[in-house]
Write a protein that holds these residues in place. Structure first.
Motif, PDB file in Angstrom:
ATOM      1  N   VAL A 124      -8.301  -4.201   5.250  1.00  0.00           N
ATOM      2  CA  VAL A 124      -8.179  -4.629   3.852  1.00  0.00           C
ATOM      3  C   VAL A 124      -7.812  -6.110   3.741  1.00  0.00           C
ATOM      4  O   VAL A 124      -8.158  -6.782   2.768  1.00  0.00           O
TER       5      VAL A 124
ATOM      6  N   ASP B 246     -10.548   0.632  -4.361  1.00  0.00           N
ATOM      7  CA  ASP B 246      -9.509  -0.398  -4.305  1.00  0.00           C
ATOM      8  C   ASP B 246      -9.712  -1.420  -5.421  1.00  0.00           C
ATOM      9  O   ASP B 246     -10.814  -1.542  -5.972  1.00  0.00           O
TER      10      ASP B 246
ATOM     11  N   ALA C  42      -8.276   3.726  -0.319  1.00  0.00           N
ATOM     12  CA  ALA C  42      -9.007   3.228  -1.488  1.00  0.00           C
ATOM     13  C   ALA C  42     -10.096   2.252  -1.066  1.00  0.00           C
ATOM     14  O   ALA C  42     -11.201   2.259  -1.631  1.00  0.00           O
ATOM     15  N   TRP C  43      -9.790   1.430  -0.065  1.00  0.00           N
ATOM     16  CA  TRP C  43     -10.779   0.475   0.431  1.00  0.00           C
ATOM     17  C   TRP C  43     -11.982   1.201   1.016  1.00  0.00           C
ATOM     18  O   TRP C  43     -13.136   0.799   0.799  1.00  0.00           O
TER      19      TRP C  43
ATOM     20  N   LEU D 191      -8.265  -5.066  -5.281  1.00  0.00           N
ATOM     21  CA  LEU D 191      -7.477  -6.175  -4.754  1.00  0.00           C
ATOM     22  C   LEU D 191      -7.341  -7.284  -5.786  1.00  0.00           C
ATOM     23  O   LEU D 191      -6.298  -7.944  -5.868  1.00  0.00           O
TER      24      LEU D 191
ATOM     25  N   GLU E 292      -1.851   2.233  -4.621  1.00  0.00           N
ATOM     26  CA  GLU E 292      -3.006   2.663  -3.832  1.00  0.00           C
ATOM     27  C   GLU E 292      -4.134   1.636  -3.902  1.00  0.00           C
ATOM     28  O   GLU E 292      -5.096   1.714  -3.135  1.00  0.00           O
ATOM     29  N   LEU E 293      -4.004   0.638  -4.775  1.00  0.00           N
ATOM     30  CA  LEU E 293      -5.082  -0.327  -4.993  1.00  0.00           C
ATOM     31  C   LEU E 293      -5.313  -1.228  -3.796  1.00  0.00           C
ATOM     32  O   LEU E 293      -6.375  -1.852  -3.688  1.00  0.00           O
ATOM     33  N   ILE E 294      -4.322  -1.350  -2.883  1.00  0.00           N
ATOM     34  CA  ILE E 294      -4.519  -2.150  -1.666  1.00  0.00           C
ATOM     35  C   ILE E 294      -4.402  -1.268  -0.415  1.00  0.00           C
ATOM     36  O   ILE E 294      -4.114  -1.752   0.673  1.00  0.00           O
ATOM     37  N   SER E 295      -4.644   0.027  -0.592  1.00  0.00           N
ATOM     38  CA  SER E 295      -4.557   0.961   0.537  1.00  0.00           C
ATOM     39  C   SER E 295      -5.882   1.032   1.285  1.00  0.00           C
ATOM     40  O   SER E 295      -6.939   0.697   0.756  1.00  0.00           O
TER      41      SER E 295
ATOM     42  N   SER F 181      -0.399  -4.524   3.650  1.00  0.00           N
ATOM     43  CA  SER F 181      -1.613  -3.722   3.627  1.00  0.00           C
ATOM     44  C   SER F 181      -2.101  -3.458   5.048  1.00  0.00           C
ATOM     45  O   SER F 181      -1.312  -3.485   5.995  1.00  0.00           O
TER      46      SER F 181
ATOM     47  N   SER G 157       0.861  -1.179   0.000  1.00  0.00           N
ATOM     48  CA  SER G 157       0.000   0.000   0.000  1.00  0.00           C
ATOM     49  C   SER G 157       0.897   1.229   0.000  1.00  0.00           C
ATOM     50  O   SER G 157       2.010   1.206   0.544  1.00  0.00           O
TER      51      SER G 157
END
Length: 325
Positions: free
Chosen positions: A270, A246, A240-241, A248, A234-237, A266, A210
């Protein structure tokens, strides 16, 4: 033996009434025939598997790798767990020994520095059948039988995806500014350093994190030790969640397709989704063990073992490691 629904928590309940150790069933293919490594100990005049006691501050996975190297001169990375042996010492304390499968590559064998010494008289590569005849102790035979079950199930050659929760960070109430900018506390920095050894024990080469500061700082000591760059996303932050942006599935799918040892760092909220996506990406039947593996305290991590030849066959095993600091 049932794989794909196996969870093991390593180092969760330490007691001064036991002596902890770790080792491995080290294996290689010789002319396409499976051989395992036995050690002949000088002092005890016995034949056993490489193992040894945990050093102060160590986690069990790094103990296993260190002891294999010290006793055989061979540097290995750990594969699937293959059991825990328990027996009583003369002192009346129980000895608890955790074992993993560990492949000895041709390169590692060529680099071995082993010579007979006061502790180990000889090394011997033998078939599983001969190993059963050679081993001196019933507890070692139990581990070998577990290992043989892994072989029979075609689950010997694996790669790990490691889900890591960031180390202890400052709380939101302790600082102003963006949540993603929260740094690690002093304890968190200590935790980040303490998990370098056990993470390296699984042969990690790819580090995905993340983009939050607390996650980046958690994996920086590992990246420095491996001389590897951190892939920040940022996709597993957590941000974003929380806002629903997000992804994942994309991150996990890429890592499963790569088939290489990798770590995904992460956040607590998440991680359940991250583990669920690993299960979905590998066709694994989901259950409570997935939720258990995602319920991590700061700096703890779960190692998800997948088949190197057929990751779609499902999760082979999951083991969770908890830092001592």
């Amino acid at each position: 033996m049932t794989f794909g629904q196996t969870e093991q928590v390593v180092g969760s309940k330490w007691t001064d009434k036991a002596v902890y150790a770790a080792g491995a069933v080290v294996w290689r293919l010789v002319d396409d025939k499976l051989c395992v490594l036995l050690i002949h100990r000088t002092k005890y005049r016995d034949v056993t598997l490489p193992k040894g006691k945990v050093d102060p501050g160590e986690m069990l996975a790094e103990t296993a790798v260190r002891e294999v190297h010290e006793e055989t001169g061979i540097q290995v990375s750990l594969g699937v767990p293959v059991g825990v042996s328990r027996y009583h010492l003369a002192s009346k304390k129980q000895k608890v020994v955790h074992y993993w499968a560990a492949e000895a590559t041709d390169e590692a064998i060529r680099a071995s520095t082993f010579v007979p010494n006061r502790e180990i008289a000889a090394l011997e590569w033998v078939s599983l059948k001969k190993a059963r005849e050679r081993l001196s102790y019933p507890v070692d035979l139990e581990i070998l039988d577990f290992f043989a079950g892994v072989v029979a199930d075609g689950a010997l050659r694996t790669f790990p995806l490691i889900a890591l929760r960031h180390a202890k960070a400052l709380s939101r109430s302790d600082r102003d500014g963006a949540d993603a900018a929260r740094p690690l506390t002093e304890r968190g920095r200590t935790q980040a350093k303490s998990i370098v050894g056990p993470l390296r024990a699984f042969g990690v080469r790819k580090i995905v994190s993340s983009d939050a500061v607390r996650c980046i700082q958690t994996v920086q000591p590992l990246a420095k030790a491996l001389e590897r760059k951190i892939t920040r996303t940022e996709l597993i932050s957590q941000d974003a969640w929380e806002d629903g942006s997000d992804d994942l599935r994309t991150v996990v799918g890429k890592r499963v397709r790569a088939g290489k040892a990798a770590i995904l760092c992460s956040h607590g909220p998440v991680l359940p989704g991250l583990l669920e996506e690993i299960a979905l990406a590998t066709g694994t039947i989901r259950g409570s063990y997935i939720r258990g593996a995602a319920d991590l305290e700061p700096a703890a991590f779960s190692v998800v073992h997948l088949s190197a030849t057929n990751p779609g066959s499902g999760i082979i095993a999951i083991e969770t490691h908890i830092p001592k600091v």
